[in-house]
Design a protein around this motif. Structure first.
Motif, PDB file in Angstrom:
ATOM      1  N   ASP A  72     -21.916  -1.625  13.557  1.00  0.00           N
ATOM      2  CA  ASP A  72     -20.796  -1.934  14.455  1.00  0.00           C
ATOM      3  C   ASP A  72     -19.705  -0.867  14.406  1.00  0.00           C
ATOM      4  O   ASP A  72     -18.702  -0.964  15.105  1.00  0.00           O
ATOM      5  CB  ASP A  72     -20.203  -3.306  14.112  1.00  0.00           C
ATOM      6  N   ILE A  73     -19.898   0.164  13.592  1.00  0.00           N
ATOM      7  CA  ILE A  73     -18.913   1.249  13.496  1.00  0.00           C
ATOM      8  C   ILE A  73     -19.357   2.423  14.370  1.00  0.00           C
ATOM      9  O   ILE A  73     -20.516   2.802  14.370  1.00  0.00           O
ATOM     10  CB  ILE A  73     -18.795   1.754  12.040  1.00  0.00           C
ATOM     11  N   ARG A  74     -18.404   2.999  15.091  1.00  0.00           N
ATOM     12  CA  ARG A  74     -18.663   4.262  15.781  1.00  0.00           C
ATOM     13  C   ARG A  74     -18.077   5.385  14.930  1.00  0.00           C
ATOM     14  O   ARG A  74     -16.879   5.389  14.645  1.00  0.00           O
ATOM     15  CB  ARG A  74     -18.029   4.254  17.180  1.00  0.00           C
ATOM     16  N   TRP A  75     -18.930   6.309  14.536  1.00  0.00           N
ATOM     17  CA  TRP A  75     -18.511   7.407  13.669  1.00  0.00           C
ATOM     18  C   TRP A  75     -18.259   8.663  14.493  1.00  0.00           C
ATOM     19  O   TRP A  75     -19.041   9.004  15.387  1.00  0.00           O
ATOM     20  CB  TRP A  75     -19.588   7.696  12.628  1.00  0.00           C
ATOM     21  N   HIS A  76     -17.171   9.342  14.144  1.00  0.00           N
ATOM     22  CA  HIS A  76     -16.815  10.591  14.822  1.00  0.00           C
ATOM     23  C   HIS A  76     -16.778  11.690  13.781  1.00  0.00           C
ATOM     24  O   HIS A  76     -16.118  11.535  12.748  1.00  0.00           O
ATOM     25  CB  HIS A  76     -15.426  10.474  15.472  1.00  0.00           C
ATOM     26  N   PHE A  77     -17.447  12.779  14.045  1.00  0.00           N
ATOM     27  CA  PHE A  77     -17.317  13.923  13.159  1.00  0.00           C
ATOM     28  C   PHE A  77     -16.246  14.828  13.739  1.00  0.00           C
ATOM     29  O   PHE A  77     -16.382  15.324  14.857  1.00  0.00           O
ATOM     30  CB  PHE A  77     -18.645  14.672  12.970  1.00  0.00           C
ATOM     31  N   ILE A  78     -15.160  15.035  12.957  1.00  0.00           N
ATOM     32  CA  ILE A  78     -14.009  15.760  13.511  1.00  0.00           C
ATOM     33  C   ILE A  78     -13.665  17.020  12.726  1.00  0.00           C
ATOM     34  O   ILE A  78     -12.718  17.726  13.062  1.00  0.00           O
ATOM     35  CB  ILE A  78     -12.754  14.849  13.605  1.00  0.00           C
ATOM     36  N   GLY A  79     -14.419  17.311  11.660  1.00  0.00           N
ATOM     37  CA  GLY A  79     -14.134  18.499  10.853  1.00  0.00           C
ATOM     38  C   GLY A  79     -15.046  19.658  11.225  1.00  0.00           C
ATOM     39  O   GLY A  79     -15.907  19.538  12.102  1.00  0.00           O
ATOM     40  N   HIS A  80     -14.828  20.770  10.560  1.00  0.00           N
ATOM     41  CA  HIS A  80     -15.696  21.917  10.817  1.00  0.00           C
ATOM     42  C   HIS A  80     -17.109  21.598  10.341  1.00  0.00           C
ATOM     43  O   HIS A  80     -17.300  21.116   9.230  1.00  0.00           O
ATOM     44  CB  HIS A  80     -15.157  23.144  10.088  1.00  0.00           C
ATOM     45  N   LEU A  81     -18.060  21.862  11.203  1.00  0.00           N
ATOM     46  CA  LEU A  81     -19.455  21.544  10.862  1.00  0.00           C
ATOM     47  C   LEU A  81     -20.258  22.830  10.731  1.00  0.00           C
ATOM     48  O   LEU A  81     -20.348  23.620  11.674  1.00  0.00           O
ATOM     49  CB  LEU A  81     -20.055  20.648  11.956  1.00  0.00           C
ATOM     50  N   GLN A  82     -20.816  23.015   9.547  1.00  0.00           N
ATOM     51  CA  GLN A  82     -21.684  24.174   9.366  1.00  0.00           C
ATOM     52  C   GLN A  82     -23.019  23.896  10.040  1.00  0.00           C
ATOM     53  O   GLN A  82     -23.531  22.773  10.011  1.00  0.00           O
ATOM     54  CB  GLN A  82     -21.908  24.419   7.877  1.00  0.00           C
ATOM     55  N   LEU A  95     -19.981  10.560  18.198  1.00  0.00           N
ATOM     56  CA  LEU A  95     -19.394  11.712  18.871  1.00  0.00           C
ATOM     57  C   LEU A  95     -19.090  12.800  17.843  1.00  0.00           C
ATOM     58  O   LEU A  95     -18.369  12.549  16.876  1.00  0.00           O
ATOM     59  CB  LEU A  95     -18.101  11.272  19.583  1.00  0.00           C
ATOM     60  N   VAL A  96     -19.655  13.977  18.065  1.00  0.00           N
ATOM     61  CA  VAL A  96     -19.306  15.145  17.255  1.00  0.00           C
ATOM     62  C   VAL A  96     -18.243  15.904  18.039  1.00  0.00           C
ATOM     63  O   VAL A  96     -18.526  16.442  19.107  1.00  0.00           O
ATOM     64  CB  VAL A  96     -20.541  16.028  16.973  1.00  0.00           C
ATOM     65  N   GLN A  97     -17.010  15.891  17.514  1.00  0.00           N
ATOM     66  CA  GLN A  97     -15.867  16.397  18.294  1.00  0.00           C
ATOM     67  C   GLN A  97     -15.577  17.870  18.053  1.00  0.00           C
ATOM     68  O   GLN A  97     -14.682  18.428  18.684  1.00  0.00           O
ATOM     69  CB  GLN A  97     -14.609  15.581  17.946  1.00  0.00           C
ATOM     70  N   SER A  98     -16.303  18.487  17.147  1.00  0.00           N
ATOM     71  CA  SER A  98     -15.896  19.807  16.657  1.00  0.00           C
ATOM     72  C   SER A  98     -16.919  20.906  16.937  1.00  0.00           C
ATOM     73  O   SER A  98     -17.055  21.829  16.156  1.00  0.00           O
ATOM     74  CB  SER A  98     -15.620  19.704  15.161  1.00  0.00           C
ATOM     75  N   VAL A  99     -17.600  20.809  18.070  1.00  0.00           N
ATOM     76  CA  VAL A  99     -18.535  21.885  18.428  1.00  0.00           C
ATOM     77  C   VAL A  99     -17.723  23.083  18.924  1.00  0.00           C
ATOM     78  O   VAL A  99     -16.887  22.943  19.821  1.00  0.00           O
ATOM     79  CB  VAL A  99     -19.534  21.404  19.508  1.00  0.00           C
ATOM     80  N   ASP A 100     -17.931  24.229  18.297  1.00  0.00           N
ATOM     81  CA  ASP A 100     -17.107  25.380  18.663  1.00  0.00           C
ATOM     82  C   ASP A 100     -17.898  26.686  18.740  1.00  0.00           C
ATOM     83  O   ASP A 100     -17.309  27.758  18.816  1.00  0.00           O
ATOM     84  CB  ASP A 100     -15.914  25.533  17.710  1.00  0.00           C
ATOM     85  N   SER A 101     -19.222  26.579  18.713  1.00  0.00           N
ATOM     86  CA  SER A 101     -20.011  27.803  18.863  1.00  0.00           C
ATOM     87  C   SER A 101     -21.351  27.478  19.514  1.00  0.00           C
ATOM     88  O   SER A 101     -21.831  26.328  19.456  1.00  0.00           O
ATOM     89  CB  SER A 101     -20.254  28.459  17.500  1.00  0.00           C
ATOM     90  N   MET A 102     -21.927  28.507  20.091  1.00  0.00           N
ATOM     91  CA  MET A 102     -23.228  28.348  20.722  1.00  0.00           C
ATOM     92  C   MET A 102     -24.283  28.044  19.665  1.00  0.00           C
ATOM     93  O   MET A 102     -25.181  27.230  19.884  1.00  0.00           O
ATOM     94  CB  MET A 102     -23.565  29.635  21.457  1.00  0.00           C
ATOM     95  N   ALA A 103     -24.169  28.687  18.504  1.00  0.00           N
ATOM     96  CA  ALA A 103     -25.158  28.472  17.440  1.00  0.00           C
ATOM     97  C   ALA A 103     -25.158  27.014  16.995  1.00  0.00           C
ATOM     98  O   ALA A 103     -26.225  26.395  16.838  1.00  0.00           O
ATOM     99  CB  ALA A 103     -24.856  29.388  16.254  1.00  0.00           C
ATOM    100  N   LEU A 104     -23.980  26.458  16.786  1.00  0.00           N
ATOM    101  CA  LEU A 104     -23.901  25.060  16.365  1.00  0.00           C
ATOM    102  C   LEU A 104     -24.426  24.139  17.463  1.00  0.00           C
ATOM    103  O   LEU A 104     -25.171  23.192  17.194  1.00  0.00           O
ATOM    104  CB  LEU A 104     -22.453  24.697  16.004  1.00  0.00           C
TER     105      LEU A 104
END
Ligand SMILES: *Cc1c(COP(=O)(O)O)cnc(C)c1O
Length: 225
Positions: A72-82, A95-104
């Protein structure tokens, strides 16, 4: 000290008041409770008080916490993701909120596809070099959005950004306005979530069009690092 449920009620009132200033209902703005460094018992209390969305910054911490909660929890990833952590994240976070590169983006899309799912993502835009080390440059946002929109396994839903820390929330306003402008240039299908605003500036962010705010300290108290 005020209780968690009082804190949540107060934050919700402030969200509703700010939304009303833009002729929107309170439920047009999703509240993500940011739970980095918050222990699972306090998170369970927040869940009891009506919180359904948790935002985590750190991969290790999130990996420890996720199995302790139900579906019942919606998890959001908001930090830098390697990129090498994409395999775990794909399909486990709403929702992954921290996409910032084509590679990721490509790795997340690949892992989501392998897991038989489509991963919803936001692009993190670097609004101010002082506010965050990470994020795509504003000038490159449209290009990366175009690429992510075409990446199999990903569903681009919008943008996320952070304003620089300041005592006066008005300092954040031009940064939020800039993010909204970038957001409005996205094709309609990708204009679902505009994630901006934290404890110090969420009312300003809502006035500037945020549809999602990420709030930690106003709910859980100051973080002891
Ligand atoms: C920590 C954090 C927040 C919440 O910060 P508060 O000021 O405690 O509300 C929001 N967004 C991101 C990306 C964060 O890292």
């Amino acid at each position: 000290m005020s209780s968690l449920s009082d804190n949540i009620a107060r934050v919700r009132e402030r969200i509703a008041a700010a939304a009303a200033r833009t002729q929107r209902d309170a439920d047009a703005v999703t509240l993500v409770a940011v739970t980095k460094t918050v222990d699972p018992a306090r998170m369970a209390e927040a869940r009891q008080a009506g919180i359904t969305d948790f935002g985590e910054n750190y991969f290790q911490e999130a990996r420890d916490k996720l199995p302790q909660f139900g579906a019942d929890i919606r998890w959001h990833f908001i930090g830098h993701l390697q990129t090498n952590k994409a395999r775990y994240v794909a399909g486990r976070f709403t929702l992954v909120q921290s996409v910032d590169s084509m590679a990721l983006a490509q790795e997340l899309g690949k892992r989501a596809t392998a897991a038989g799912t489509v991963q919803s993502v936001l692009l993190e835009v670097k609004l101010d070099a002082a506010a965050t080390k990470f994020g795509v440059a504003p000038e490159q946002t449209e290009d990366l959005a175009g690429i992510v929109a075409e990446t199999p396994g990903l569903a681009l839903q919008g943008l996320m950004g952070m304003a620089p820390f300041a005592d006066d929330p008005e300092t954040a306003r031009p940064h939020f306005a800039r993010l909204r402008t970038l957001f409005e240039r996205l094709p309609a299908a990708h204009r679902q979530v505009l994630s901006m605003g934290m404890t110090g500036d969420f009312e300003t962010a809502i006035e500037e069009g945020a549809t999602m705010v990420r709030i930690g300290s106003a709910i859980f108290g100051r973080r002891v690092p």
